[in-house]
Structures are given as structure tokens and as C-alpha cells.
Motif scaffolding. Structure first.
Motif, short mmCIF file in Angstrom:
data_model
loop_
_atom_site.label_atom_id
_atom_site.label_comp_id
_atom_site.label_asym_id
_atom_site.label_seq_id
_atom_site.Cartn_x
_atom_site.Cartn_y
_atom_site.Cartn_z
N TYR A 76 10.29 49.90 21.99
CA TYR A 76 11.28 49.62 20.94
C TYR A 76 10.64 49.10 19.64
N ASP A 77 9.76 48.12 19.76
CA ASP A 77 9.22 47.56 18.51
C ASP A 77 8.08 48.40 17.92
N LEU A 78 7.76 49.52 18.57
CA LEU A 78 6.73 50.41 18.02
C LEU A 78 7.37 51.60 17.31
N LEU A 79 8.70 51.62 17.25
CA LEU A 79 9.40 52.77 16.67
C LEU A 79 9.49 52.64 15.16
N LYS A 80 9.39 53.82 14.51
CA LYS A 80 9.70 53.92 13.10
C LYS A 80 11.22 54.11 13.06
N ARG A 81 11.98 53.18 12.55
CA ARG A 81 13.42 53.32 12.61
C ARG A 81 14.03 52.94 11.27
N PRO A 82 15.27 53.34 10.91
CA PRO A 82 16.19 54.14 11.73
C PRO A 82 15.78 55.62 11.78
N GLY A 83 16.47 56.35 12.65
CA GLY A 83 16.17 57.77 12.83
C GLY A 83 15.36 58.00 14.10
N ALA A 84 14.86 56.92 14.72
CA ALA A 84 14.11 57.10 15.96
C ALA A 84 15.05 57.56 17.07
N SER A 85 14.47 58.27 18.00
CA SER A 85 15.30 58.90 19.01
C SER A 85 14.65 58.82 20.39
N LEU A 86 15.40 58.35 21.37
CA LEU A 86 14.90 58.24 22.74
C LEU A 86 15.68 59.20 23.64
N ILE A 87 14.95 59.82 24.56
CA ILE A 87 15.60 60.72 25.53
C ILE A 87 15.13 60.35 26.93
N ASN A 136 19.71 59.13 24.15
CA ASN A 136 20.46 60.19 24.84
C ASN A 136 19.74 60.61 26.11
N GLY A 137 20.39 61.46 26.87
CA GLY A 137 19.77 61.99 28.09
C GLY A 137 19.89 63.51 28.14
N ILE A 138 19.03 64.10 28.93
CA ILE A 138 19.17 65.53 29.26
C ILE A 138 19.24 65.63 30.77
N SER A 139 20.20 66.39 31.25
CA SER A 139 20.34 66.61 32.68
C SER A 139 20.06 68.09 32.97
N PRO A 140 18.81 68.40 33.36
CA PRO A 140 18.49 69.80 33.64
C PRO A 140 19.11 70.23 34.96
N GLY A 141 19.45 71.51 35.05
CA GLY A 141 19.79 72.07 36.36
C GLY A 141 18.50 72.48 37.05
N PRO A 142 18.60 73.32 38.09
CA PRO A 142 17.38 73.79 38.74
C PRO A 142 16.52 74.60 37.76
N ILE A 143 15.27 74.18 37.59
CA ILE A 143 14.40 74.82 36.60
C ILE A 143 13.26 75.55 37.33
N ALA A 144 13.07 76.82 36.98
CA ALA A 144 12.11 77.68 37.67
C ALA A 144 10.68 77.18 37.52
N GLY A 145 9.92 77.32 38.60
CA GLY A 145 8.49 77.06 38.56
C GLY A 145 8.10 75.60 38.49
N THR A 146 9.01 74.69 38.83
CA THR A 146 8.71 73.26 38.71
C THR A 146 8.43 72.62 40.06
N ASP A 155 17.70 66.25 13.15
CA ASP A 155 18.70 65.68 12.26
C ASP A 155 20.09 66.26 12.55
N SER A 156 20.13 67.43 13.16
CA SER A 156 21.43 68.03 13.52
C SER A 156 22.19 67.15 14.51
N ALA A 157 21.47 66.30 15.23
CA ALA A 157 22.10 65.43 16.24
C ALA A 157 22.20 64.00 15.73
N ARG A 158 22.16 63.82 14.40
CA ARG A 158 22.04 62.44 13.87
C ARG A 158 23.22 61.54 14.20
N TYR A 159 24.38 62.12 14.57
CA TYR A 159 25.53 61.28 14.95
C TYR A 159 25.77 61.32 16.46
N VAL A 160 24.76 61.76 17.19
CA VAL A 160 24.88 61.88 18.65
C VAL A 160 24.08 60.78 19.33
N THR A 161 24.74 59.88 20.02
CA THR A 161 24.02 58.89 20.81
C THR A 161 24.83 58.52 22.04
#
Ligand code: HXC
Ligand code: NAP
Length: 263
Positions: free
Chosen positions: A128-139, A182-192, A233-239
Motif C-alpha cells: 500500500y505505501d509503495l503505490l503511486k496513487r491515486p490511480g493505483a490498481s490492485l487485482i 478488484n478481482g478476477i474470477s477465471p473459469g477453467p483455463i486451458a493448459g494450466t 483508465d476505462s475502469a477508473r470508476y470500477v472498484t
């Protein structure tokens, strides 16, 4: 095909925890291809070095265990010191194996929760304290198991459910300083590695594919595109959201029931 411009992430620095193989490595490679400076981290130093090489000539490969707060903090400091203040942090380290609760020791359960859930807290807390913010993004990389219970997966279901709530709490706490979570929830991903463990035979893969609305496994590159969108930046209002990149898997079993109308 990607909708994103080649220099979209120029001037950005990204750290991908668990970025030395599979889906997370694909995300790291995509960020670098779009101009970001990138560090990847995993436990195995040789694997980390090879992964960094595949990301780009200037990429950093770091060795640390996300269960060790001091070690992940040192890795984040090294990345930030060498590449510049961080704009993007992805937490994707995970462990998994198929076992019923009665075949799983307390240490087996704790190990997966430690890597996935406590590891994600460690990575986000430490960066957290190493981020350049605002605009920083965690996933955080989560999974459908967070929402849908699965036998033989008590550890991973519990850990990923915890990650989903952690994402939401941190989005609320850190939103006022302009940091998106934010989060990403992948489904079954090939070759993993994940699918090699969860659907190890051709029959298991076929049965699973038949239940997915889009009727196929996803590709690592498809999850990477979602990871680009969320930090752009397209997701700038998504959290505080969890993006399902899963071919509709979370909607339920889409195999043909021939009029039974039951799931
Ligand atoms: C039962 C098992 C087991 C198994 C390990 N354990 N494998 N128990 N069945 N198949 C138990 C061990 O006996 C031990 O308990 C405890 O777990 C810890 O094992 P270690 O080998 O000491 O742990 P460690 O070296 O830290 O390795 C962690 C690991 C390992 C999770 C066990 O598999 C790993 O490093 N995985 C990383 C790669 C990975 O899993 N990738 C897939 C992620 S994908 P005892 O009591 O004997 O000490 C993914 C899938 C998709 O997450 C989404 C679903 C949520
Ligand atoms: P993978 O190739 O096994 O990647 C796991 C990564 O995490 C590796 O870089 C691994 O490197 C690292 N790692 C594991 N334990 C660690 C620890 N304690 N500390 C630091 N790094 C650690 O897995 P994958 O299948 O691509 O899955 C990636 C992510 O997507 C996971 O979060 C998984 O839960 C999620 N997911 C996957 C699928 C799928 O279809 N595969 C579906 C849904 C969700 P080292 O072993 O060197 O540490």
C-alpha cells in the motif's frame, strides 16, 4: 484480438505475485507488452528468473513466499526501488489439491488458506505505501469456488470466499485515497496447473466443458485481457467488483437437460 492500444501501460509499474507461471505469468507478459515495467514473484528462484526473461529484458524475477510478510514486503520494496513506485499489484499466488475434508489434515487446510487468503492480505497490506496513487490498481485472482461450493475443495473454497470479501473491504477502505481494488474470477483455463489438478483426465475435462455455457475452456490470454481492462483508465470508476472471466461457468450447469428444467 485485443481492443487495447500497444502503449496503454507505458509509464506504469506492475508487480505480479505468483506471476511465475500460468495465468498470472500471462497477465505479467501482457502488461509488459503494453509498455509496463514488470516484476514477477514466486517461491522458486530459477522459475522466477525464467519467467522474468519471458516477460521482457528489463523484467524482474523475485523469489519470496507470500505466506511470509517480511519476504513479500522486501520483494515489493526491491521492485519499487528498481522499477519505480508501483501502479499495479496483482495477487495471484495459490495452492490447490483435490481432497475431501476427512482426507485433509489441519495443516493441509491451513496451507491453502495461508497461500491464497493470508497471502493476498500480505501482498496488498505490504504494497500500500509503495503505490503511486491515486490511480493505483490492485487485482486479486479468485475463483468460482468462492461462491459455489465444490466437494474436495474445502480449503480453496474457503480461501477464495475470504479473498472476495477482502477485495470488497479494501475497496471501501482504500477508495478514498484513489486506490481501486478488484478481482478476477477465471473459469477453467486451458493448459494450466490448476486444471491439471482439478480435471486431470480427458473425461473430466469433457464433462466440465459440457457444463460451461460457452462450451470451452478459456485461454490465459483471455484472462490477461480482463486484467488489462481493470487496471486501465476505462475502469477508473470500477472498484470492489469481481469480474467473471469464465465463459458463464458461474451461472450454473449449462449441459442439456432435455426439458427437465432443473439444475
Ligand atoms: C491431501 C495434501 C495433498 C493432497 C499436500 N497435502 N498435497 N493433503 N491431499 N494431494 C498436505 C500435506 O500432506 C501437508 O499436510 C500440507 O498439505 C502441506 O503440504 P506441503 O507439501 O508441505 O506444502 P507446500 O510445500 O507449502 O506446498 C503447498 C501445496 C502445493 C499447495 C501443497 O501443492 C503447492 O505448492 N502448490 C502450488 C501450485 C498449485 O497448487 N497450483 C494450482 C493453483 S490453481 P501434513 O499434515 O501432511 O503436514 C487453483 C485452482 C483453480 O487454485 C481454482 C480453485 C480455487
Ligand atoms: P500456477 O501456474 O500453479 O501458478 C501459481 C503461481 O503462484 C506460481 O507462480 C507459483 O510459483 C506461485 N506460488 C504458489 N505458492 C506460492 C507462495 N506460497 N508464495 C509465492 N508464490 C507462490 O496456477 P494457475 O493454474 O495458473 O492459477 C493461477 C491463479 O488463477 C490462482 O490464483 C488460481 O487459484 C486462479 N485460478 C485458476 C484457474 C485455472 O483454471 N487454472 C481457475 C480459477 C482460478 P512457485 O511454485 O515457484 O511459488
Amino acid at each position: 484480438m485485443s481492443a487495447f492500444k500497444d502503449n496503454l501501460l507505458a509509464g506504469k509499474t506492475a508487480f505480479v505475485a505468483g506471476g511465475t507461471s500460468g495465468i498470472n505469468l500471462g497477465i505479467a507478459q501482457r502488461y509488459a507488452a503494453l509498455g509496463a515495467k514488470v516484476a514477477v514473484a514466486g517461491r522458486n528462484p530459477e522459475k522466477a528468473a525464467a519467467a522474468a526473461k519471458s516477460v521482457g529484458a528489463d523484467a524482474l524475477g523475485l523469489s519470496c513466499d507470500v505466506r511470509d510478510y517480511g519476504a513479500i514486503r522486501r520483494a515489493l520494496e526491491e521492485a519499487s526501488g528498481k522499477l519505480g513506485p508501483l501502479d499495479i499489484v496483482v495477487s495471484g499466488a495459490a495452492g490447490n489439491f483435490l481432497a475431501g475434508a476427512l482426507d485433509m489434515s489441519a495443516n493441509g487446510f491451513r496451507t491453502v488458506v495461508d497461500i491464497d487468503l493470508n497471502g493476498t492480505f500480505n501482498v496488498f497490506r505490504a504494497c500500500y505505501d509503495l503505490l503511486k496513487r491515486p490511480g493505483a490498481s490492485l487485482i486479486a485472482i479468485t475463483a468460482g469456488q468462492a461462491v459455489n461450493p465444490r466437494p474436495m475443495q474445502a480449503h480453496a473454497c474457503a480461501a477464495k470466499a475470504g479473498i472476495n470479501q477482502l477485495i470488497r473491504v479494501l475497496a471501501m477502505e482504500w477508495g478514498p485515497s484513489g486506490v481501486r481494488v478488484n478481482g478476477i474470477s477465471p473459469g477453467p483455463i486451458a493448459g494450466t496447473e490448476g486444471m491439471a489438478r482439478l480435471a486431470p483426465t480427458a473425461d473430466a475435462e469433457k464433462a466440465l466443458t459440457n457444463r460451461i455455457p460457452l462450451r470451452r475452456y478459456g485461454e490465459v490470454s483471455e484472462v490477461a485481457e480482463s486484467a488489462v481492462f481493470l487496471v486501465s483508465d476505462s475502469a477508473r470508476y470500477v472498484t470492489g467488483t469481481i469480474l467473471d472471466c469464465d465463459g458463464g461457468s458461474q451461472l450454473g450447469d449449462a449441459s442439456d437437460r432435455r426439458g427437465a428444467g432443473l439444475n
